[in-house]
Design a protein around this motif. Structure first.
Motif, PDB file in Angstrom:
ATOM      1  N   ASN A  45       0.768  -1.501  -0.097  1.00 54.64           N
ATOM      2  CA  ASN A  45      -0.041   0.057   0.203  1.00 54.64           C
ATOM      3  C   ASN A  45       0.790   1.135  -0.169  1.00 54.64           C
ATOM      4  OD1 ASN A  45      -1.751   2.203   0.885  1.00 54.64           O
ATOM      5  ND2 ASN A  45      -3.305   0.820   1.607  1.00 54.64           N
ATOM      6  N   TYR A  46       0.973   1.995  -1.224  1.00 51.84           N
ATOM      7  CA  TYR A  46       1.896   2.935  -1.337  1.00 51.84           C
ATOM      8  C   TYR A  46       1.486   4.066  -0.521  1.00 51.84           C
ATOM      9  CZ  TYR A  46       4.726   0.426  -4.266  1.00 51.84           C
ATOM     10  OH  TYR A  46       5.623  -0.679  -5.048  1.00 51.84           O
ATOM     11  N   ASP A  47       0.276   4.186  -0.001  1.00 56.84           N
ATOM     12  CA  ASP A  47      -0.225   5.449   0.553  1.00 56.84           C
ATOM     13  C   ASP A  47       0.124   5.618   2.150  1.00 56.84           C
ATOM     14  OD1 ASP A  47      -1.557   6.508  -1.495  1.00 56.84           O
ATOM     15  OD2 ASP A  47      -3.348   5.364  -1.078  1.00 56.84           O
ATOM     16  N   THR A  48      -0.020   4.015   2.748  1.00 55.29           N
ATOM     17  CA  THR A  48       0.379   3.813   4.026  1.00 55.29           C
ATOM     18  C   THR A  48       1.722   3.211   4.408  1.00 55.29           C
ATOM     19  OG1 THR A  48      -0.609   1.602   4.226  1.00 55.29           O
ATOM     20  CG2 THR A  48      -2.104   3.509   4.405  1.00 55.29           C
ATOM     21  N   GLY A  49       2.372   2.611   3.380  1.00 53.94           N
ATOM     22  CA  GLY A  49       3.799   1.844   3.334  1.00 53.94           C
ATOM     23  C   GLY A  49       3.394   0.505   4.054  1.00 53.94           C
ATOM     24  N   GLU A  50       2.300   0.078   4.150  1.00 51.79           N
ATOM     25  CA  GLU A  50       1.965  -1.259   5.007  1.00 51.79           C
ATOM     26  C   GLU A  50       1.905  -2.447   3.714  1.00 51.79           C
ATOM     27  OE1 GLU A  50       1.845  -1.867   8.138  1.00 51.79           O
ATOM     28  OE2 GLU A  50       2.384   0.260   8.223  1.00 51.79           O
ATOM     29  N   ASN A  77       9.703  -8.021   0.299  1.00 56.58           N
ATOM     30  CA  ASN A  77       9.681  -6.987  -0.730  1.00 56.58           C
ATOM     31  C   ASN A  77       9.486  -7.513  -2.144  1.00 56.58           C
ATOM     32  OD1 ASN A  77       9.374  -4.775   1.160  1.00 56.58           O
ATOM     33  ND2 ASN A  77      11.590  -4.394   0.641  1.00 56.58           N
ATOM     34  N   MET A  78      10.093  -8.682  -2.188  1.00 56.25           N
ATOM     35  CA  MET A  78      10.166  -9.420  -3.508  1.00 56.25           C
ATOM     36  C   MET A  78       9.090 -10.058  -3.735  1.00 56.25           C
ATOM     37  SD  MET A  78      13.066  -8.660  -4.853  1.00 56.25           S
ATOM     38  CE  MET A  78      12.878  -9.855  -6.428  1.00 56.25           C
ATOM     39  N   VAL A 138       0.273   9.044  -9.221  1.00 56.22           N
ATOM     40  CA  VAL A 138       1.474   8.772  -9.634  1.00 56.22           C
ATOM     41  C   VAL A 138       1.878   7.738  -8.354  1.00 56.22           C
ATOM     42  CG1 VAL A 138       3.852   9.511  -9.733  1.00 56.22           C
ATOM     43  CG2 VAL A 138       2.331  10.828 -10.599  1.00 56.22           C
ATOM     44  N   LEU A 139       2.191   6.700  -8.633  1.00 57.66           N
ATOM     45  CA  LEU A 139       2.982   5.903  -7.932  1.00 57.66           C
ATOM     46  C   LEU A 139       4.490   5.891  -8.116  1.00 57.66           C
ATOM     47  CD1 LEU A 139       1.058   2.255  -8.562  1.00 57.66           C
ATOM     48  CD2 LEU A 139       0.767   4.044  -6.679  1.00 57.66           C
ATOM     49  N   PRO A 140       5.184   5.456  -7.084  1.00 53.56           N
ATOM     50  CA  PRO A 140       6.899   5.589  -6.933  1.00 53.56           C
ATOM     51  C   PRO A 140       7.313   4.742  -8.088  1.00 53.56           C
ATOM     52  CG  PRO A 140       6.008   4.787  -4.960  1.00 53.56           C
ATOM     53  CD  PRO A 140       4.842   5.495  -5.728  1.00 53.56           C
TER      54      PRO A 140
END
Length: 522
Positions: free
Chosen positions: A81-86, A172-173, A507-509
């Motif tokens: 989740n790129y908004d929360t980092g979870e 992460n992978m 935009v996503l990183p």
């Protein structure tokens, strides 16, 4: 790994006529919508700045356009989740490490279907992970070693590295590796000829440089099912052509917009723009085995000779950030590198003299290749880099190429002396930008430096994120500064433009585009 936009109708027509069929998805051609404004709000037209790979096997390439496609066609075990980092459940509903500290047990979601109608099970997880982490494969370096999967039952797996030691990169992978069908992995020809996943869109066909997608009716996550039924994801190499297509209504979304195009777009009430930093750096890649690039003093001299601030401020229009390490500032483990090269002509001359080439005497003409059409302003800042190198006596044969030819040269050991390229990390796992590029043998620079290898092997095996960041900063950065196998120039900014009635874009990183979240205003 790792992250394209659009213009003019006449040019697009020519591009389409010149295209050829490379692969085919599941559905019959006559069921695919034909293209153009008449498709109204049933079809999203997205223009890619990079061409697609001829192989659809995710383990066979690092092409960003294909990675963008995989983002909407394949599903991951874990979702970031790129908004929360979870980290959130995906195809896996829960996961935990066993007592040994290196084996990850995962419970899999039941009732999930692949686009070809087959069931998703533990067999598919085993086939995918063992295929993608194969050290002999193109993406094997991302994982740093072979991983294996033991099947407990149809919906339970245990994943572990061949070293049987804890690996900080594994979660992460798994958040970036789309699951493939075991039947496809077992059949190389089938795997390369189609992209068969469990994601919100299924690939119908690829023709005339265009991937045709259709919303997958049996997608397991009904709450996040695709809102637009069809997508045409089309490669258009020229930025002006992409923009013209957007202006005319033939396209709805374009990437890699040039900075000087922004005033045109902003003046058009029918268009919008979004700008964001992403997990991408632009590099000067040195082919480390090709004389004189096998001399680190020559590599360091070139790094100090390049006026990156002028490139960023004047040529990129400020839409970039001067690099100060081998990770972009958006990266989880980013930190500036001590003694990172900065623009210093006198130091560059001194290093070149120390290497045995005072004022460039005795140096051959160096071949420098860059792409055109994909990354913004590569030809313009490439020409400026040539002028910078001339100031210290280096003669350059500058060769701009369209992305297909440039991509081939990028992975060839002896294609040139140095190349311009970028690396977009399509996840939050920084190892993809580090291990694969700089561990022996570096994917693009063909580097082999024991101190770099030792630091990379240590950081991938470090489980605590803070400790891992310290290893990168205190051990990896000094080794890379000393060897300078590749010189990061700047962190990228991606500029997107889209129709004002397109909703849900962000935009996503990773620069991936979540087509299933988009809709058209009524």
């Amino acid at each position: 790994m790792k992250h394209p936009k659009k213009m003019v109708s006449v040019v697009i027509a020519v591009v389409l006529l010149m295209g050829i069929v490379v692969g085919c998805g599941g559905g019959p051609a006559e069921e695919t919508p034909v293209g153009g404004a008449e498709k109204s709000k049933d079809t999203l037209v997205v223009l890619s700045a990079e061409s697609f790979s001829g192989s659809w096997d995710p383990g066979s390439h690092t092409v960003l356009a294909n990675c963008h496609l995989q983002w909407v066609v394949l599903s991951n075990l874990i979702n970031k989740n790129y908004d929360t980092g979870e980290m959130e459940p995906g195809l896996a509903t829960e996961w935990a490490y066993l007592d040994d500290g290196y084996t990850l047990e995962m419970k899999l979601r039941q009732g999930v279907k692949f686009h070809d109608g087959s069931d998703f099970t533990a067999e598919d997880v085993k086939a995918t992970i063992e295929h993608m982490s194969d050290p002999q494969g193109t993406r094997g370096g991302d994982w740093s070693q072979q991983y294996y999967v033991d099947i407990v039952d149809d919906y339970t797996v245990r994943i572990y590295p061949s070293s049987k030691t804890p690996q900080g990169i594994l979660i992460n992978m798994l958040s970036l590796t789309g699951m493939l069908s075991a039947d496809d992995v077992a059949d190389e020809a089938k795997l390369k000829s189609r992209l068969n996943g469990t994601g919100p869109y299924k690939m119908v066909k690829y023709e005339n440089e265009t991937v045709y997608l259709e919303a997958f009716e049996d997608y397991y996550d009904k709450e996040n099912a695709a809102k637009i039924k069809y997508v045409e994801f089309r490669y258009v190499p020229e930025s002006q052509a992409r923009l013209a297509a957007l202006q005319s209504g033939e396209a709805h979304l374009i990437e890699r917009v040039e900075a000087e195009q922004l005033p045109i777009i902003e003046a058009d009430p029918n268009l919008k723009t979004t700008v964001g930093y992403v997990n991408e750096q632009k590099y000067m890649v040195f082919k480390n085995t090709q004389p004189p690039m096998d001399n680190p003093l020559v590599r360091k001299a070139i790094a100090h000779a390049i006026d990156v601030e002028t490139i960023v401020n004047d040529i990129m229009g400020g839409y970039a950030r001067v690099a100060d390490s081998w990770l972009p500032a958006t990266a989880e483990h980013y930190s500036p590198a001590a003694n990172f090269p900065t623009y210093d002509v006198e130091k560059a001359k001194a290093l070149l003299a120390e290497a045995g080439y005072p004022n460039g005497e005795g140096l051959p003409t160096l071949t420098y290749i860059t792409s055109t059409g994909f990354y913004p302003k590569t030809k313009e800042y490439g020409e400026y880099i040539v002028s910078c190198l001339e100031k210290i006596g280096i003669k350059v044969d500058f060769q701009p190429m369209e992305s297909a030819g440039w991509s081939d040269a990028l992975y060839q050991e002896d294609s040139c002396h140095m190349m311009d390229t970028g690396w977009m990390n399509e996840s939050n796992e920084d190892n993809i930008a580090l291990y694969v590029c700089y561990h022996t043998t570096g994917l693009m620079d063909f580097s082999s430096h024991p101190a770099v290898d030792a630091a990379l092997e240590k950081e991938t095996a470090t489980m605590d994120p803070a400790e891992r960041k310290a290893v990168i900063q205190n051990e990896l950065w000094p080794a890379l500064v000393e060897n300078m196998s590749t010189y990061p120039l700047f962190d990228s900014t991606c500029i997107y433009a889209y129709s004002s009635d397109l909703q849900g874009f962000k935009v996503l990183p990773t620069s991936s585009m979540s087509f299933w979240e988009y809709s058209f205003a009524e």
